[in-house]
Design a protein around this motif. Sequence first.
Motif, mmCIF file in Angstrom:
data_model
loop_
_atom_site.group_PDB
_atom_site.id
_atom_site.type_symbol
_atom_site.label_atom_id
_atom_site.label_comp_id
_atom_site.label_asym_id
_atom_site.label_seq_id
_atom_site.Cartn_x
_atom_site.Cartn_y
_atom_site.Cartn_z
ATOM 1 N N MET A 192 0.827 -1.187 0.000
ATOM 2 C CA MET A 192 0.000 0.000 0.000
ATOM 3 C C MET A 192 0.877 1.259 0.000
ATOM 4 S SD MET A 192 -3.299 0.647 0.314
ATOM 5 C CE MET A 192 -4.416 1.806 0.888
ATOM 6 N N LYS A 193 1.892 1.259 0.842
ATOM 7 C CA LYS A 193 2.789 2.405 0.920
ATOM 8 C C LYS A 193 3.482 2.630 -0.418
ATOM 9 C CE LYS A 193 6.617 4.263 3.534
ATOM 10 N NZ LYS A 193 7.615 4.065 4.549
ATOM 11 N N MET A 194 3.817 1.539 -1.090
ATOM 12 C CA MET A 194 4.491 1.624 -2.376
ATOM 13 C C MET A 194 3.582 2.271 -3.417
ATOM 14 S SD MET A 194 7.393 0.334 -3.627
ATOM 15 C CE MET A 194 8.041 -1.052 -4.470
ATOM 16 N N GLU A 195 2.296 1.949 -3.380
ATOM 17 C CA GLU A 195 1.334 2.536 -4.316
ATOM 18 C C GLU A 195 1.225 4.041 -4.099
ATOM 19 O OE1 GLU A 195 -2.563 0.829 -4.558
ATOM 20 O OE2 GLU A 195 -1.740 -1.213 -4.576
ATOM 21 N N VAL A 196 1.192 4.451 -2.860
ATOM 22 C CA VAL A 196 1.102 5.876 -2.531
ATOM 23 C C VAL A 196 2.341 6.596 -3.038
ATOM 24 C CG1 VAL A 196 1.036 7.539 -0.630
ATOM 25 C CG2 VAL A 196 -0.398 5.490 -0.542
ATOM 26 N N GLU A 197 3.501 5.991 -2.827
ATOM 27 C CA GLU A 197 4.745 6.603 -3.289
ATOM 28 C C GLU A 197 4.793 6.662 -4.819
ATOM 29 O OE1 GLU A 197 8.000 4.509 -1.489
ATOM 30 O OE2 GLU A 197 7.600 5.355 0.495
ATOM 31 N N LEU A 198 4.317 5.611 -5.482
ATOM 32 C CA LEU A 198 4.295 5.600 -6.947
ATOM 33 C C LEU A 198 3.369 6.675 -7.498
ATOM 34 C CD1 LEU A 198 4.325 1.782 -7.813
ATOM 35 C CD2 LEU A 198 6.103 3.474 -8.291
ATOM 36 N N ARG A 199 2.209 6.841 -6.872
ATOM 37 C CA ARG A 199 1.287 7.899 -7.279
ATOM 38 C C ARG A 199 1.929 9.268 -7.084
ATOM 39 N NH1 ARG A 199 -3.655 6.364 -4.128
ATOM 40 N NH2 ARG A 199 -3.567 4.187 -4.631
ATOM 41 N N ALA A 200 2.612 9.440 -5.967
ATOM 42 C CA ALA A 200 3.274 10.710 -5.680
ATOM 43 C C ALA A 200 4.355 10.989 -6.723
ATOM 44 C CB ALA A 200 3.861 10.701 -4.267
ATOM 45 N N VAL A 201 5.124 9.962 -7.064
ATOM 46 C CA VAL A 201 6.170 10.123 -8.078
ATOM 47 C C VAL A 201 5.538 10.454 -9.426
ATOM 48 C CG1 VAL A 201 7.933 8.875 -9.408
ATOM 49 C CG2 VAL A 201 7.880 8.696 -6.911
ATOM 50 N N HIS A 202 4.456 9.784 -9.766
ATOM 51 C CA HIS A 202 3.770 10.046 -11.027
ATOM 52 C C HIS A 202 3.251 11.488 -11.059
ATOM 53 C CE1 HIS A 202 1.504 9.280 -14.632
ATOM 54 N NE2 HIS A 202 0.388 9.691 -14.029
ATOM 55 N N ARG A 213 6.165 13.823 -11.573
ATOM 56 C CA ARG A 213 6.616 13.806 -12.962
ATOM 57 C C ARG A 213 5.691 14.647 -13.844
ATOM 58 N NH1 ARG A 213 8.502 7.547 -13.870
ATOM 59 N NH2 ARG A 213 10.497 7.755 -12.786
ATOM 60 N N ALA A 214 4.397 14.509 -13.624
ATOM 61 C CA ALA A 214 3.427 15.288 -14.395
ATOM 62 C C ALA A 214 3.621 16.791 -14.118
ATOM 63 C CB ALA A 214 2.006 14.861 -14.051
ATOM 64 N N GLU A 215 3.820 17.110 -12.855
ATOM 65 C CA GLU A 215 4.041 18.513 -12.486
ATOM 66 C C GLU A 215 5.346 19.033 -13.093
ATOM 67 O OE1 GLU A 215 4.477 21.325 -8.528
ATOM 68 O OE2 GLU A 215 3.572 19.340 -8.318
ATOM 69 N N LEU A 216 6.384 18.211 -13.072
ATOM 70 C CA LEU A 216 7.667 18.592 -13.665
ATOM 71 C C LEU A 216 7.520 18.820 -15.173
ATOM 72 C CD1 LEU A 216 10.674 19.097 -13.354
ATOM 73 C CD2 LEU A 216 11.037 16.624 -13.596
ATOM 74 N N ALA A 217 6.747 17.959 -15.845
ATOM 75 C CA ALA A 217 6.505 18.136 -17.278
ATOM 76 C C ALA A 217 5.781 19.455 -17.521
ATOM 77 C CB ALA A 217 5.701 16.960 -17.825
ATOM 78 N N GLN A 218 4.823 19.792 -16.674
ATOM 79 C CA GLN A 218 4.096 21.055 -16.808
ATOM 80 C C GLN A 218 5.032 22.238 -16.585
ATOM 81 O OE1 GLN A 218 0.855 21.567 -17.808
ATOM 82 N NE2 GLN A 218 1.504 23.697 -17.860
ATOM 83 N N VAL A 219 5.908 22.130 -15.592
ATOM 84 C CA VAL A 219 6.869 23.206 -15.319
ATOM 85 C C VAL A 219 7.800 23.389 -16.520
ATOM 86 C CG1 VAL A 219 8.850 23.868 -13.890
ATOM 87 C CG2 VAL A 219 6.752 23.032 -12.808
#
Length: 81
Positions: free
Chosen positions: A1-11, A14-20
Motif C-alpha cells: 500500500m505504501k508503495m502505491e502511494v509513493e508511486l502515485r506521488a512520483v507520477h 513527474r506530471a508537475e515537472l513536465a508542466q513546469v
Amino acid sequence: MKMEVELRAVHEMRAELAQVRMDIQNLGAMRQELMGQVQGLTQDLAQSAEDLHKVSALQAETQEIKHETQHLRLYWKLWEP
C-alpha cells in the motif's frame, strides 16, 4: 500500500515537472517575442530622436530666414523712394 502511494506521488511529481518544463518553454518564447518588440521600439525611439533633431534644425533655419526677411524689409524701406 505504501508503495502505491509513493508511486502515485512520483507520477504526480513527474506530471508537475513536465508542466513546469512546458511553462518554462512558453515563457522563453514569450521572452523572445518581447525582446523583439523591445528592439523594434528602441529602433522607433532612435528614429523619433533623429526626426526631432531634424525638426529642431528646420525650426532654427526657419527662424533665421524670418529674421533675415525682417532685416531685408527694413533695409528695403530705408532705400524705398
